[in-house]
Design an enzyme around this catalytic site. Structure first.
Site, short mmCIF file in Angstrom:
data_model
loop_
_atom_site.label_atom_id
_atom_site.label_comp_id
_atom_site.label_asym_id
_atom_site.label_seq_id
_atom_site.Cartn_x
_atom_site.Cartn_y
_atom_site.Cartn_z
N ARG A 1 -2.03 -63.45 67.45
CA ARG A 1 -1.52 -64.77 67.83
C ARG A 1 -2.51 -65.54 68.70
O ARG A 1 -2.11 -66.25 69.62
CB ARG A 1 -0.17 -64.67 68.56
CG ARG A 1 0.98 -64.20 67.69
CD ARG A 1 1.51 -65.34 66.83
NE ARG A 1 2.37 -64.82 65.78
CZ ARG A 1 3.70 -64.79 65.84
NH1 ARG A 1 4.32 -65.26 66.89
NH2 ARG A 1 4.39 -64.30 64.85
N TYR B 1 13.80 -59.33 57.62
CA TYR B 1 14.15 -60.76 57.65
C TYR B 1 14.95 -61.15 56.41
O TYR B 1 15.82 -62.02 56.47
CB TYR B 1 12.89 -61.62 57.76
CG TYR B 1 12.16 -61.45 59.08
CD1 TYR B 1 12.52 -62.20 60.19
CD2 TYR B 1 11.16 -60.49 59.23
CE1 TYR B 1 11.88 -62.04 61.41
CE2 TYR B 1 10.51 -60.31 60.44
CZ TYR B 1 10.88 -61.07 61.53
OH TYR B 1 10.26 -60.89 62.73
N ASP C 1 1.95 -67.04 57.97
CA ASP C 1 3.03 -66.21 58.49
C ASP C 1 3.38 -65.13 57.48
O ASP C 1 3.17 -65.32 56.27
CB ASP C 1 4.27 -67.04 58.82
CG ASP C 1 5.21 -66.27 59.73
OD1 ASP C 1 4.97 -66.24 60.95
OD2 ASP C 1 6.17 -65.65 59.22
N ARG D 1 0.99 -71.36 70.18
CA ARG D 1 1.58 -72.33 71.10
C ARG D 1 1.02 -72.33 72.52
O ARG D 1 1.28 -73.25 73.28
CB ARG D 1 3.10 -72.15 71.14
CG ARG D 1 3.76 -72.65 69.87
CD ARG D 1 5.20 -72.26 69.81
NE ARG D 1 5.33 -70.81 69.70
CZ ARG D 1 6.49 -70.17 69.61
NH1 ARG D 1 7.60 -70.84 69.65
NH2 ARG D 1 6.51 -68.85 69.48
N ARG E 1 0.76 -79.42 65.89
CA ARG E 1 2.11 -79.09 65.43
C ARG E 1 3.02 -80.31 65.55
O ARG E 1 3.81 -80.59 64.65
CB ARG E 1 2.68 -77.94 66.25
CG ARG E 1 3.95 -77.35 65.65
CD ARG E 1 4.62 -76.40 66.63
NE ARG E 1 5.51 -75.45 66.01
CZ ARG E 1 6.72 -75.72 65.54
NH1 ARG E 1 7.17 -76.95 65.58
NH2 ARG E 1 7.47 -74.77 65.01
O1 1CP Z 1 -2.96 -66.17 65.33
C1 1CP Z 1 -2.38 -65.38 64.55
O2 1CP Z 1 -2.03 -64.24 64.87
C2 1CP Z 1 -2.23 -65.80 63.10
C3 1CP Z 1 -0.98 -66.38 62.68
C4 1CP Z 1 0.31 -65.58 62.59
C5 1CP Z 1 0.56 -64.23 62.25
C6 1CP Z 1 -0.45 -63.13 62.00
C7 1CP Z 1 1.57 -66.19 62.76
C8 1CP Z 1 1.77 -67.58 63.14
N1 1CP Z 1 2.56 -65.27 62.45
C9 1CP Z 1 1.97 -64.06 62.16
C10 1CP Z 1 2.64 -62.82 61.75
C11 1CP Z 1 4.09 -62.63 62.02
N2 1CP Z 1 5.12 -63.53 61.83
C12 1CP Z 1 4.65 -61.41 62.41
C13 1CP Z 1 3.86 -60.15 62.62
C14 1CP Z 1 3.19 -60.16 63.94
C15 1CP Z 1 4.09 -60.05 65.13
O3 1CP Z 1 4.76 -59.02 65.28
O4 1CP Z 1 4.10 -61.03 65.91
C16 1CP Z 1 6.05 -61.58 62.51
C17 1CP Z 1 7.08 -60.53 62.91
C18 1CP Z 1 6.33 -62.92 62.14
C19 1CP Z 1 7.67 -63.56 62.04
C20 1CP Z 1 7.75 -64.75 62.90
N3 1CP Z 1 7.13 -65.93 62.62
C21 1CP Z 1 8.36 -64.87 64.17
C22 1CP Z 1 9.12 -63.77 64.91
C23 1CP Z 1 10.58 -63.88 64.75
C24 1CP Z 1 11.32 -62.73 65.37
O5 1CP Z 1 11.90 -61.90 64.63
O6 1CP Z 1 11.33 -62.61 66.61
C25 1CP Z 1 8.14 -66.20 64.62
C26 1CP Z 1 8.64 -66.84 65.87
C27 1CP Z 1 7.34 -66.84 63.62
C28 1CP Z 1 6.76 -68.23 63.67
C29 1CP Z 1 5.30 -68.30 63.95
N4 1CP Z 1 4.33 -67.67 63.19
C30 1CP Z 1 3.08 -67.97 63.69
C31 1CP Z 1 3.27 -68.85 64.81
C32 1CP Z 1 2.16 -69.46 65.63
C33 1CP Z 1 4.66 -69.03 64.97
C34 1CP Z 1 5.33 -69.93 65.97
C35 1CP Z 1 5.59 -71.21 65.27
C36 1CP Z 1 5.68 -72.37 66.18
O7 1CP Z 1 6.80 -72.59 66.68
O8 1CP Z 1 4.69 -73.09 66.36
#
Ligand code: 1CP
Length: 344
Positions: A23, A146, A73, A27, A36
């Site tokens: 990540r 999910y 994602d 944000r 965004r």
């Molecule tokens: O910078 C990076 O790491 C690249 C981008 C990236 C990656 C690798 C994002 C952007 N998401 C992911 C993978 C991801 N998505 C995972 C595996 C990694 C981890 O454990 O964090 C998971 C579980 C998700 C699912 C997901 N997407 C969640 C979690 C929900 C939960 O169950 O708690 C969330 C909040 C997202 C949205 C998301 N994905 C990425 C970002 C920057 C965001 C936030 C979006 C925003 O509001 O701007």
């Protein structure tokens, strides 16, 4: 010439400790929040190659990180299988609920992900010299959690129950995910990804025989299928918060294993690093806090894992309230770490 971080993933002990952060785009960066707000939603960014490319490269503009990770994602996979997906501000993802594999539409799967591959190619064309590009997917168990619950932030009750009561129906969903995941990873590599990370973020929601069936077996099938196509592209497995016995069972042909912060680096040096590259594992909370404690802990992780192939990372993603200046300090600490000379 092979890039330093790629060398490390491939099992060589590099002169300096290479690093990236899960990540690292997101944000906590004001420039991300700005994009965004203009894009009007997360998926509008993910499926717009110009925007997704810009976000992927944002952290490398600020910090001397050794790799970029594709901005996307894990949930684009069920989305491309035909399920409705939405990311609500402040609420996390919402997805159509599926317990029947026949609802998944594999026809045209890769076509629907074409914008993501365009992003990979665009990032690759502009990647600063010496930096690598990481592609990624979610592992079947994590992605299925999910799909079965229809949202994030759940307690895994439904998926555990489903896997227990209807293992054959659940297996059919896992089998579809294994198949499309291999083809998606292949497409990312053909577009320019130089390594891939497989995120099993919810690995610890199952243990023992269930861990073997729903975590180890599908990941092993993905790694084997991928390695047939791309034997030289490193695969990083990330079975987050898996217990140590389960971590040992996760030795499934990955080149590197990502560790969450609950694993002692000394344990990993002894039990994992003799066979694979280890990646990790500073607690994101320490990066949030910053200062001397963060720097000392980061140095200690580097010391503990100094004897073999090692890539520095966090144990999980950067927390959104993190001050970017803490990331700059962490990069300086890790890149300033002097590795000891090993007897030849
Ligand atoms: O910078 C990076 O790491 C690249 C981008 C990236 C990656 C690798 C994002 C952007 N998401 C992911 C993978 C991801 N998505 C995972 C595996 C990694 C981890 O454990 O964090 C998971 C579980 C998700 C699912 C997901 N997407 C969640 C979690 C929900 C939960 O169950 O708690 C969330 C909040 C997202 C949205 C998301 N994905 C990425 C970002 C920057 C965001 C936030 C979006 C925003 O509001 O701007």
């Amino acid at each position: 010439m092979e890039k330093e971080i790629v060398k490390a993933w491939n099992g060589k002990r590099t002169d300096k400790v290479p690093m990236w952060l899960m990540r690292q785009a997101g944000r906590y960066l004001p420039e991300y929040r700005e994009v965004r707000a203009k894009a009007g939603g997360f998926l509008n960014m993910v499926y717009n190659p110009a925007i997704a490319k810009e976000i992927t490269l944002q952290p490398l503009k600020r910090f001397d990180l050794d790799a970029a990770i594709l901005f996307s994602d894990i949930l684009v996979v069920p989305h491309a299988l035909g399920l409705k997906l939405a990311f609500m501000e402040g609420e996390g993802p919402k997805l159509d609920v599926v317990t029947d594999a026949t609802r998944l539409n594999e026809n045209g799967f890769l076509d629907r992900l074409a914008p993501v591959m365009d992003t990979v190619a665009a990032v690759k064309a502009d990647l600063p010299k010496g930096k690598a590009l990481i592609g990624f997917v979610g592992s079947p168990w994590t992605v299925a959690s999910y799909m079965v619950h229809g949202e994030g932030g759940h307690d895994f009750a439904l998926i555990r129950n489903f896997a227990k009561l209807e293992p054959d129906a659940f297996q059919r969903i896992i089998d579809v995910l294994v198949r499309v995941t291999i083809s998606y990873l292949d497409a990312q590599v053909r577009a320019g990804a130089e390594a891939v990370q497989v995120f099993e973020s919810w690995a610890s929601a199952v243990t023992g025989d269930d861990f073997k069936r729903w975590v180890v077996a599908p990941n092993a099938a993905i790694v084997a299928g991928f390695k047939k196509l791309h034997p030289h592209v490193p695969v990083i497995g990330f079975p987050r918060t898996a217990k140590t016995d389960d971590l040992l069972a996760f030795d499934i042909g990955c080149n590197a294993i990502g560790l969450s912060q609950d694993v002692a680096p000394e344990w990993a040096a002894k039990h994992l690093q003799t066979r694979v590259c280890v990646q990790g594992n500073l607690a994101p909370e320490l990066l949030l806090e910053g200062g001397a404690k963060m720097e000392e802990t980061a140095k200690n992780i580097c010391l503990s894992l100094d004897g073999g192939p090692f890539v520095f990372n966090l144990g999980h993603g950067v927390i959104k309230e993190t001050d970017p200046s803490h990331v700059a300090a962490l990069v300086e600490t890790v890149h300033g770490f002097k590795r000891r000379a090993l007897a030849a």
